[in-house]
Every structure is written in structure tokens, then in C-alpha cells.
Design an enzyme around this catalytic site. Structure first.
Site, mmCIF file in Angstrom:
data_model
loop_
_atom_site.group_PDB
_atom_site.id
_atom_site.type_symbol
_atom_site.label_atom_id
_atom_site.label_comp_id
_atom_site.label_asym_id
_atom_site.label_seq_id
_atom_site.Cartn_x
_atom_site.Cartn_y
_atom_site.Cartn_z
ATOM 1 N NE ARG A 1 -20.723 -13.969 -6.750
ATOM 2 C CZ ARG A 1 -21.992 -14.349 -6.894
ATOM 3 N NH1 ARG A 1 -22.885 -13.505 -7.334
ATOM 4 N NH2 ARG A 1 -22.358 -15.576 -6.612
ATOM 5 C CG ASP B 1 -27.265 -15.725 -0.335
ATOM 6 O OD1 ASP B 1 -26.403 -14.885 -0.656
ATOM 7 O OD2 ASP B 1 -27.374 -16.834 -0.897
ATOM 8 C CE LYS C 1 -31.039 -17.068 -6.443
ATOM 9 N NZ LYS C 1 -29.644 -16.894 -6.860
ATOM 10 C CG ASN C 2 -28.501 -19.748 -4.643
ATOM 11 O OD1 ASN C 2 -28.781 -19.287 -5.748
ATOM 12 N ND2 ASN C 2 -28.127 -18.981 -3.622
ATOM 13 C CB CYS D 1 -21.400 -10.109 -9.509
ATOM 14 S SG CYS D 1 -22.813 -10.347 -8.480
HETATM 15 C C1 EPZ Z 1 -23.259 -19.063 -4.014
HETATM 16 O O1 EPZ Z 1 -22.451 -18.214 -4.815
HETATM 17 C C2 EPZ Z 1 -24.666 -18.516 -4.134
HETATM 18 N N1 EPZ Z 1 -25.083 -18.517 -5.520
HETATM 19 C C3 EPZ Z 1 -24.727 -17.110 -3.567
HETATM 20 O O2 EPZ Z 1 -26.072 -16.661 -3.603
HETATM 21 C C4 EPZ Z 1 -24.249 -17.126 -2.115
HETATM 22 O O3 EPZ Z 1 -24.225 -15.819 -1.626
HETATM 23 C C5 EPZ Z 1 -22.851 -17.756 -2.038
HETATM 24 O O4 EPZ Z 1 -22.851 -19.066 -2.664
HETATM 25 C C6 EPZ Z 1 -22.340 -17.885 -0.623
HETATM 26 O O5 EPZ Z 1 -23.213 -18.677 0.123
HETATM 27 C C7 EPZ Z 1 -25.507 -19.627 -6.103
HETATM 28 O O6 EPZ Z 1 -25.535 -20.704 -5.512
HETATM 29 C C8 EPZ Z 1 -25.999 -19.521 -7.495
HETATM 30 P P1 EPZ Z 1 -18.828 -18.773 -3.336
HETATM 31 P P2 EPZ Z 1 -20.968 -18.646 -5.181
HETATM 32 O O7 EPZ Z 1 -18.063 -19.421 -4.424
HETATM 33 O O8 EPZ Z 1 -20.918 -20.116 -5.334
HETATM 34 C C9 EPZ Z 1 -14.865 -16.086 -3.732
HETATM 35 C C10 EPZ Z 1 -27.818 -15.124 -4.005
HETATM 36 O O9 EPZ Z 1 -28.138 -13.983 -3.612
HETATM 37 N N2 EPZ Z 1 -14.451 -16.959 -4.857
HETATM 38 O O10 EPZ Z 1 -19.076 -19.547 -2.091
HETATM 39 O O11 EPZ Z 1 -20.556 -17.817 -6.338
HETATM 40 C C11 EPZ Z 1 -16.107 -15.253 -4.048
HETATM 41 O O12 EPZ Z 1 -15.762 -14.098 -4.786
HETATM 42 C C12 EPZ Z 1 -26.393 -15.481 -4.360
HETATM 43 O O13 EPZ Z 1 -28.644 -16.036 -4.172
HETATM 44 C C13 EPZ Z 1 -13.211 -16.785 -5.417
HETATM 45 O O14 EPZ Z 1 -12.427 -15.915 -5.033
HETATM 46 O O15 EPZ Z 1 -20.203 -18.193 -3.887
HETATM 47 C C14 EPZ Z 1 -16.639 -14.972 -2.662
HETATM 48 O O16 EPZ Z 1 -15.960 -13.891 -2.119
HETATM 49 C C15 EPZ Z 1 -25.456 -14.335 -4.326
HETATM 50 N N3 EPZ Z 1 -12.843 -17.625 -6.437
HETATM 51 C C16 EPZ Z 1 -16.287 -16.259 -1.892
HETATM 52 O O17 EPZ Z 1 -15.261 -16.885 -2.653
HETATM 53 C C17 EPZ Z 1 -13.674 -18.610 -6.896
HETATM 54 O O18 EPZ Z 1 -13.287 -19.335 -7.840
HETATM 55 C C18 EPZ Z 1 -17.430 -17.243 -1.710
HETATM 56 O O19 EPZ Z 1 -18.094 -17.417 -2.944
HETATM 57 C C19 EPZ Z 1 -14.941 -18.768 -6.301
HETATM 58 C C20 EPZ Z 1 -15.306 -17.936 -5.276
#
Ligand code: EPZ
Length: 422
Positions: free
Chosen positions: A122, A308, A22-23, A117
Site C-alpha cells: 500500500r 472489502d 467508515k471509509n 499493512c
Molecule cells: C481504500 O483504501 C479503503 N480504505 C480500503 O478499505 C479499500 O479496500 C480500498 O480503498 C479499495 O476499495 C479507506 O477508504 C480508508 P486504493 P485505499 O488506493 O484508498 C495501490 C477496509 O478494509 N496504491 O484504492 O488505500 C494499493 O496498494 C480498507 O476498510 C498504490 O500502489 O486503496 C492497492 O493495491 C482496507 N499507490 C491499490 O492501489 C498509491 O499511491 C488500490 O488502493 C495508492 C494505492
């Protein structure tokens, strides 16, 4: 609304085939917006989330058609107004990633901010900073990002303050058509990043070192069409492996996956006493009747233990012979499954980012409620091990990320079915 009913206690035996991630699929769909030519994706999962994104992409003017057995054709030749409205973005955060490609193709875009979320705030600040570094002018007003790049995007050196999968992908999606060189430092290294880079390179992009912390991108003028197979879903593979590990006397082969994408999971499962045998494209999980050993773990960006799979691993630890400490370092609110698992008799105490799971000798079926995708499947795993009936409600969360979950578990010997709520 539907619920899932589980009569727990069965061992799982047999084989399950994993589909595309999916991701990864969501970002590959967005990548198709970068070309005038048709793009064909194979090994596509059929999920609510891919449906939400397809809906938005059609709204943007792309033609999106789903073919037989996991094929999707996308043609973004004639994009219309580059506006992604709130109603189409709020359902699924990954839709925000259309901003970069729209800017690269149209020189301007207006995309709704995705909002919070269940698992954490996020924010998308790193996405916006990366696009600004590439020359976009972005204004946030009335819940939207209004972005322009009238003279196109220009390559830049972007150093992320911490690892973000989404921001790394978004920067890649924008930089491939930017003028000149881009370097991404402290980039995410998840297998889905490599998958996106492989697809973009197959479309004519010039990305080097994806999968490493420093990625180099040389902008090109145009990308062409491609026929590309989505990488297998490591989280789905890990989930079935953990379901097998949770049910005594199970023996399950998880096929069509990339076990080397999950080394941190296999190490944790082996510490718990599970027999894990990996090959190049499958993994066999066996466990006997004895109780598992408790295992402490901490979620980390790749190649650490994936956030995840944290909820599913917690379900496994509820029945371990002792206490384990699980620390969530990626999202600030990703323990909502804790209180629901406790309804089944688990002994879990959450202190901020840490959960103490004291193993009990048995769980008992009860009605529970899903709060997000991975939390819901952890409740299914716990239900498979519980005595009596577990009813998991709000399973629309599950449909966002698991295709054929009940059918796959039934084929492995579980007693599980979907019912309509009264
Ligand atoms: C991706 O989310 C996945 N989603 C998530 O899967 C997964 O848990 C996550 O990566 C970590 O592996 C998709 O790919 C669609 P991040 P993403 O940016 O890209 C913070 C599932 O269950 N952050 O790596 O949104 C954020 O809040 C989902 O399938 C900022 O602060 O994750 C988090 O604490 C859930 N500012 C951390 O960084 C930003 O601009 C990591 O998030 C971006 C992120």
C-alpha cells in the site's frame, strides 16, 4: 485483549440498521480541515479508526467533539503546526490524507509516511504525484513527507495510472482550494468518492462528475461550514447480508443502506442461490436449508465486486456444493483469512492472487485469529455456521470498522459474545 465467542448453528432472523460508512467518514473528517467554520457530521460511526483520526486532528489544532447518537463537530479555525507524527499516523493509513488539506491551508506540512499493512504494501506514490502535479514540492526523508506550497496549489490535469480510492480523494481534497482548474482522469468511482464530493460542494467547492472516471474541479478561495450526513456503509450492509446468507433458514432485512451501491454483490449472491430483494433503502436476504451453489468471482474497483467483501464471500463459499475460484486484484496479500478458515475445516488453497475454495459439508468451531478488519469478520461469519464453539482473538481489528457487531448479531438470533482473554 478481548475475544469473541460464537456457538454456531443458529438461523438469523430480523432486521439490522446500517450506520455511516467508515471509509467515507474518515475522509469527510479530513475535509473539515479545509474550512475555518464549524462542520457537523451526522450518521457518524463510532469506531476505533474515527477515534484515531480525531486524535490526530486535535493534535493539529482542530476542535473535535462527539455528540449524542452519531454526531461529530469539528472546527479547524485555529490550526497549529502542520505536523502529523509517526505515532499518530502509523495506526491508521487514512490519516495520511491530512497532507493535502494542511498544504492547502498552511502552505506547508510534515506528515509521517504510513508504512505497510497486513493486506499489502500500500504505497502512497500516487498521492504524492497528485500533490506534486498541483505544485507541491515534496521531499521524503526520515520516514516523513515534507511538503511545501508557499504560493499555494495550482490546478492541473492528473491522469492516474490505475484506480486508487485514496489518491483520488486526496487529489480532490487538495484541488478544491487550488488556483484554477483541475481534471482527474482514471479517477476512482466508489460511492465514498461521491459522498466526499457532495460534502465539499455543500461547503462551496466546485466539483463536477464525481462518481465518474473523469472529475473536474474549479478551485475556490474558501470553503464554509456544513451539516452533512455520512453515506451508509455499503461494506457493513454487505457483511450482514453475507452473514444471513451463510446461515441456513435465515431471513434478514438490512435497513438504512443503499442497495444500489452493491449490485455486484447481489448478483454473486443470487448466483449462489440466495433470495435477494432490494428496495431503495433496504435489502431482504433469505435462504433455505439447501446448500449454496459455488460462484467464481474477481474483486474490482467500483462498480465491480468490492475487495472489502472478498473475505466474507469466501466464508460463504466454504460451505458451497462445489469449488469456487476467488481472485483478488486490488491487494497483493488479502487472503490471510484462508488459513484461519481452514482451521474451522474449510478446504482452501491459495495460489498467489487466486484462492480455490472447495465447499465442505460442515465447519467445526476452533480458536482462530483475526489478521485485519474484513478478515476478522469473515471468521465471525464462518463461526456462525460452524458446529460448536469458535473463539476469534485479536478482535481489536473488528473494532476498527464494526460498531455493535455482537449486539446486532445477537438481536438477529446469533449466539455470540465478547469475553476478556485470560
Ligand atoms: C481504500 O483504501 C479503503 N480504505 C480500503 O478499505 C479499500 O479496500 C480500498 O480503498 C479499495 O476499495 C479507506 O477508504 C480508508 P486504493 P485505499 O488506493 O484508498 C495501490 C477496509 O478494509 N496504491 O484504492 O488505500 C494499493 O496498494 C480498507 O476498510 C498504490 O500502489 O486503496 C492497492 O493495491 C482496507 N499507490 C491499490 O492501489 C498509491 O499511491 C488500490 O488502493 C495508492 C494505492
Amino acid at each position: 485483549m478481548d475475544s469473541i465467542l460464537i456457538e454456531g448453528g443458529n438461523a438469523l432472523q430480523g432486521e439490522v440498521q446500517i450506520i455511516g460508512a467508515k471509509n467515507s467518514a474518515l475522509k469527510l473528517m479530513v475535509a473539515a480541515l479545509l474550512s475555518d467554520d464549524p462542520v457537523t457530521l451526522t450518521n457518524m460511526p463510532e469506531l476505533a479508526d474515527t477515534g484515531f483520526l480525531a486524535h490526530l486532528m486535535r493534535h493539529l489544532g482542530a476542535e473535535v467533539a462527539t455528540g449524542p447518537t452519531g454526531t461529530m463537530q469539528i472546527c479547524a479555525k485555529s490550526l497549529g503546526e502542520p505536523v502529523a507524527p509517526y505515532d499518530l499516523v502509523r495506526k491508521m493509513r487514512a490519516t495520511f490524507n491530512v497532507l493535502g488539506p494542511l498544504l492547502a491551508r498552511k502552505g506547508r506540512a510534515q506528515v509521517s509516511l504510513p508504512g505497510g499493512c497486513a493486506i499489502g504494501a500500500r504505497p502512497v506514490d500516487l498521492h504524492l504525484e497528485a500533490l506534486s502535479a498541483l505544485g507541491a514540492k515534496i521531499e521524503l526523508k526520515e520516514g516523513y513527507a515534507y511538503a511545501t506550497a508557499p504560493n499555494g496549489l495550482t490546478g492541473a490535469k492528473i491522469s492516474f495510472p490505475f484506480v486508487s480510492v485514496g489518491a483520488t480523494e486526496h487529489a480532490m481534497l487538495a484541488a478544491v482550494l487550488a488556483k484554477g482548474e483541475t481534471e482527474l482522469l482514471n479517477a476512482a468511482r466508489e460511492p465514498e468518492i461521491l459522498d466526499l464530493a457532495n460534502m465539499l460542494n455543500a461547503m462551496g467547492a466546485r466539483i463536477k462528475n464525481a462518481g465518474h472516471a473523469s472529475i473536474q474541479i474549479t478551485g475556490v478561495e474558501k470553503l464554509h461550514g456544513v451539516n452533512y450526513a455520512v453515506v451508509s456503509d455499503r461494506i457493513e450492509a454487505g457483511t450482514y447480508a453475507l452473514a444471513a446468507a451463510a446461515c441456513p433458514n435465515s431471513d434478514v432485512k438490512v435497513s438504512n443502506c443503499v442497495p444500489s451501491d452493491l449490485d455486484a454483490l447481489w448478483a454473486a449472491m443470487q448466483r449462489a442461490g440466495i433470495d435477494v430483494q432490494t428496495s431503495k433503502t433496504s435489502v431482504r436476504i433469505r435462504r433455505g436449508p439447501e446448500r449454496l451453489r459455488p460462484v467464481d468471482l474477481e474483486t474490482q474497483a467500483w462498480p465491480g465486486f468490492p475487495t472489502d467483501l472478498q473475505a466474507q464471500f469466501m466464508a460463504l463459499m466454504t460451505l458451497a456444493d462445489g469449488a469456487s475460484i476467488i481472485r483478488e486484484t486490488i491487494f497483493e496479500n488479502r487472503f490471510m483469512h484462508g488459513p484461519e478458515l481452514s482451521r474451522l475445516g474449510a478446504d482452501i488453497t491459495v495460489h498467489g492472487r487466486e484462492a480455490v475454495v472447495r465447499g465442505v459439508t460442515g465447519l467445526t468451531g476452533a480458536p482462530v485469529m483475526a489478521t485485519d478488519l474484513r478478515a476478522s469478520v469473515s471468521l465471525v461469519i464462518a463461526g456462525l455456521t460452524a458446529k460448536g464453539q469458535t473463539r476469534v482473538s485479536r478482535i481489536y481489528h473488528l473494532d476498527r470498522g464494526f460498531q455493535n457487531l455482537e449486539a446486532n448479531l445477537t438481536a438477529l438470533g446469533a449466539n455470540i459474545r465478547r469475553v476478556k482473554d485470560d
